[in-house]
Design a protein around this motif. Structure first.
Motif, mmCIF file in Angstrom:
data_model
loop_
_atom_site.group_PDB
_atom_site.id
_atom_site.type_symbol
_atom_site.label_atom_id
_atom_site.label_comp_id
_atom_site.label_asym_id
_atom_site.label_seq_id
_atom_site.Cartn_x
_atom_site.Cartn_y
_atom_site.Cartn_z
ATOM 1 N N GLN A 20 39.081 -7.762 63.886
ATOM 2 C CA GLN A 20 37.649 -8.051 63.944
ATOM 3 C C GLN A 20 37.408 -9.528 64.255
ATOM 4 O OE1 GLN A 20 36.512 -6.436 60.070
ATOM 5 N NE2 GLN A 20 35.534 -4.732 61.146
ATOM 6 N N SER A 21 38.231 -10.423 63.694
ATOM 7 C CA SER A 21 38.086 -11.850 63.965
ATOM 8 C C SER A 21 39.387 -12.568 63.634
ATOM 9 C CB SER A 21 36.931 -12.458 63.165
ATOM 10 O OG SER A 21 37.219 -12.427 61.776
ATOM 11 N N VAL A 22 39.562 -13.739 64.278
ATOM 12 C CA VAL A 22 40.742 -14.572 64.046
ATOM 13 C C VAL A 22 40.287 -16.022 63.932
ATOM 14 C CG1 VAL A 22 42.946 -15.386 64.990
ATOM 15 C CG2 VAL A 22 42.229 -13.031 65.372
ATOM 16 N N HIS A 23 40.787 -16.719 62.920
ATOM 17 C CA HIS A 23 40.528 -18.147 62.755
ATOM 18 C C HIS A 23 41.881 -18.826 62.547
ATOM 19 C CE1 HIS A 23 38.339 -21.786 61.628
ATOM 20 N NE2 HIS A 23 39.305 -21.949 60.744
ATOM 21 N N LEU A 24 42.226 -19.738 63.451
ATOM 22 C CA LEU A 24 43.502 -20.454 63.366
ATOM 23 C C LEU A 24 43.255 -21.927 63.090
ATOM 24 C CD1 LEU A 24 45.290 -18.933 66.485
ATOM 25 C CD2 LEU A 24 45.561 -18.248 64.102
ATOM 26 N N THR A 25 44.044 -22.500 62.193
ATOM 27 C CA THR A 25 44.017 -23.931 61.912
ATOM 28 C C THR A 25 45.415 -24.473 62.159
ATOM 29 O OG1 THR A 25 42.327 -23.611 60.208
ATOM 30 C CG2 THR A 25 43.539 -25.698 60.168
ATOM 31 N N PHE A 26 45.522 -25.464 63.037
ATOM 32 C CA PHE A 26 46.814 -26.067 63.367
ATOM 33 C C PHE A 26 46.920 -27.440 62.735
ATOM 34 C CE2 PHE A 26 45.947 -23.034 66.683
ATOM 35 C CZ PHE A 26 47.176 -22.472 66.964
ATOM 36 N N THR A 33 55.105 -28.197 62.705
ATOM 37 C CA THR A 33 53.699 -27.823 62.847
ATOM 38 C C THR A 33 53.420 -26.631 61.934
ATOM 39 O OG1 THR A 33 53.542 -28.638 65.103
ATOM 40 C CG2 THR A 33 51.971 -26.949 64.453
ATOM 41 N N THR A 34 52.279 -26.668 61.265
ATOM 42 C CA THR A 34 51.860 -25.583 60.390
ATOM 43 C C THR A 34 50.645 -24.896 61.001
ATOM 44 O OG1 THR A 34 52.614 -26.797 58.439
ATOM 45 C CG2 THR A 34 51.070 -24.998 58.061
ATOM 46 N N VAL A 35 50.669 -23.571 61.003
ATOM 47 C CA VAL A 35 49.542 -22.796 61.504
ATOM 48 C C VAL A 35 49.054 -21.907 60.368
ATOM 49 C CG1 VAL A 35 48.736 -21.113 63.200
ATOM 50 C CG2 VAL A 35 50.525 -22.760 63.824
ATOM 51 N N ARG A 36 47.774 -22.023 60.092
ATOM 52 C CA ARG A 36 47.154 -21.143 59.092
ATOM 53 C C ARG A 36 46.320 -20.133 59.863
ATOM 54 N NH1 ARG A 36 44.625 -21.656 53.500
ATOM 55 N NH2 ARG A 36 43.095 -20.006 53.548
ATOM 56 N N ALA A 37 46.554 -18.864 59.618
ATOM 57 C CA ALA A 37 45.831 -17.807 60.318
ATOM 58 C C ALA A 37 45.039 -16.988 59.310
ATOM 59 C CB ALA A 37 46.802 -16.905 61.067
ATOM 60 N N GLU A 38 43.751 -16.860 59.569
ATOM 61 C CA GLU A 38 42.893 -15.968 58.793
ATOM 62 C C GLU A 38 42.430 -14.887 59.755
ATOM 63 O OE1 GLU A 38 39.888 -17.852 56.341
ATOM 64 O OE2 GLU A 38 41.063 -19.707 56.398
ATOM 65 N N ILE A 39 42.858 -13.658 59.500
ATOM 66 C CA ILE A 39 42.583 -12.552 60.409
ATOM 67 C C ILE A 39 41.861 -11.445 59.638
ATOM 68 C CG2 ILE A 39 43.575 -10.917 62.052
ATOM 69 C CD1 ILE A 39 46.114 -12.708 62.032
ATOM 70 N N ALA A 40 40.739 -11.007 60.173
ATOM 71 C CA ALA A 40 40.007 -9.880 59.578
ATOM 72 C C ALA A 40 40.316 -8.631 60.393
ATOM 73 C CB ALA A 40 38.502 -10.161 59.577
ATOM 74 N N PHE A 41 40.790 -7.607 59.704
ATOM 75 C CA PHE A 41 41.143 -6.337 60.342
ATOM 76 C C PHE A 41 40.184 -5.247 59.904
ATOM 77 C CE2 PHE A 41 45.177 -8.626 60.011
ATOM 78 C CZ PHE A 41 45.669 -8.496 61.295
ATOM 79 N N ALA A 42 39.905 -4.322 60.800
ATOM 80 C CA ALA A 42 39.189 -3.108 60.425
ATOM 81 C C ALA A 42 40.190 -2.171 59.753
ATOM 82 C CB ALA A 42 38.582 -2.444 61.659
ATOM 83 N N ALA A 43 39.682 -1.227 59.006
ATOM 84 C CA ALA A 43 40.566 -0.253 58.363
ATOM 85 C C ALA A 43 41.369 0.483 59.427
ATOM 86 C CB ALA A 43 39.753 0.727 57.535
ATOM 87 N N GLY A 44 42.596 0.772 59.094
ATOM 88 C CA GLY A 44 43.466 1.477 60.028
ATOM 89 C C GLY A 44 44.328 2.462 59.277
ATOM 90 N N SER A 45 45.420 2.850 59.921
ATOM 91 C CA SER A 45 46.318 3.798 59.278
ATOM 92 C C SER A 45 47.742 3.272 59.333
ATOM 93 C CB SER A 45 46.238 5.161 59.969
ATOM 94 O OG SER A 45 46.643 5.029 61.320
ATOM 95 N N GLY A 46 48.494 3.556 58.308
ATOM 96 C CA GLY A 46 49.895 3.163 58.269
ATOM 97 C C GLY A 46 50.094 1.704 57.901
ATOM 98 N N SER A 59 52.873 -18.133 52.622
ATOM 99 C CA SER A 59 52.196 -17.211 51.711
ATOM 100 C C SER A 59 51.395 -16.200 52.513
ATOM 101 C CB SER A 59 51.273 -17.968 50.748
ATOM 102 O OG SER A 59 50.187 -18.552 51.458
ATOM 103 N N ALA A 60 51.049 -15.103 51.858
ATOM 104 C CA ALA A 60 50.212 -14.074 52.481
ATOM 105 C C ALA A 60 49.345 -13.463 51.390
ATOM 106 C CB ALA A 60 51.072 -13.001 53.139
ATOM 107 N N SER A 61 48.097 -13.189 51.744
ATOM 108 C CA SER A 61 47.206 -12.542 50.789
ATOM 109 C C SER A 61 46.236 -11.641 51.548
ATOM 110 C CB SER A 61 46.444 -13.573 49.952
ATOM 111 O OG SER A 61 45.624 -14.376 50.775
ATOM 112 N N ILE A 62 45.737 -10.650 50.836
ATOM 113 C CA ILE A 62 44.729 -9.743 51.376
ATOM 114 C C ILE A 62 43.578 -9.721 50.392
ATOM 115 C CG2 ILE A 62 44.193 -7.368 52.001
ATOM 116 C CD1 ILE A 62 47.103 -7.052 52.848
#
Length: 87
Positions: A20-26, A33-46, A59-62
């Motif tokens: 749905q959206s992607v926000h990257l901070t470099f 180099t560090t990249v922080r990615a915030e990604i919004a996903f729609a519901a899916g399967s699997g 790290s990773a979080s939902i």
């Protein structure tokens, strides 16, 4: 390091969890180099698999809750059991 693998258009499949959206901070640094990615996903399967090479996951979080994806040579995978239920 392995040699690049050719991927053809006919090899692609629809993504299991539409983006749905992607926000990257470099944070650029000559040493690391560090990249922080915030990604919004729609519901899916699997499971949710993200392609990536030579990832060093910090790290990773939902929805603010920490998760522990499985790392492989070609990316990371979050188990469907760790994904929130669709609204």
């Amino acid at each position: 390091m392995t040699s690049p693998r050719t991927i053809h258009l006919h090899d692609y499949e629809p993504f299991s969890h539409p983006v749905q959206s992607v926000h990257l901070t470099f944070r650029l640094d000559p040493q690391a180099t560090t990249v922080r990615a915030e990604i919004a996903f729609a519901a899916g399967s699997g499971d949710l698999h993200l392609d990536g090479v030579a990832l060093d996951l910090i790290s990773a979080s939902i929805d603010g809750a920490p998760v522990t994806p499985t790392l492989s040579d070609d990316g990371l995978t979050v188990s469907a059991a760790d994904l929130p239920d669709a609204p």
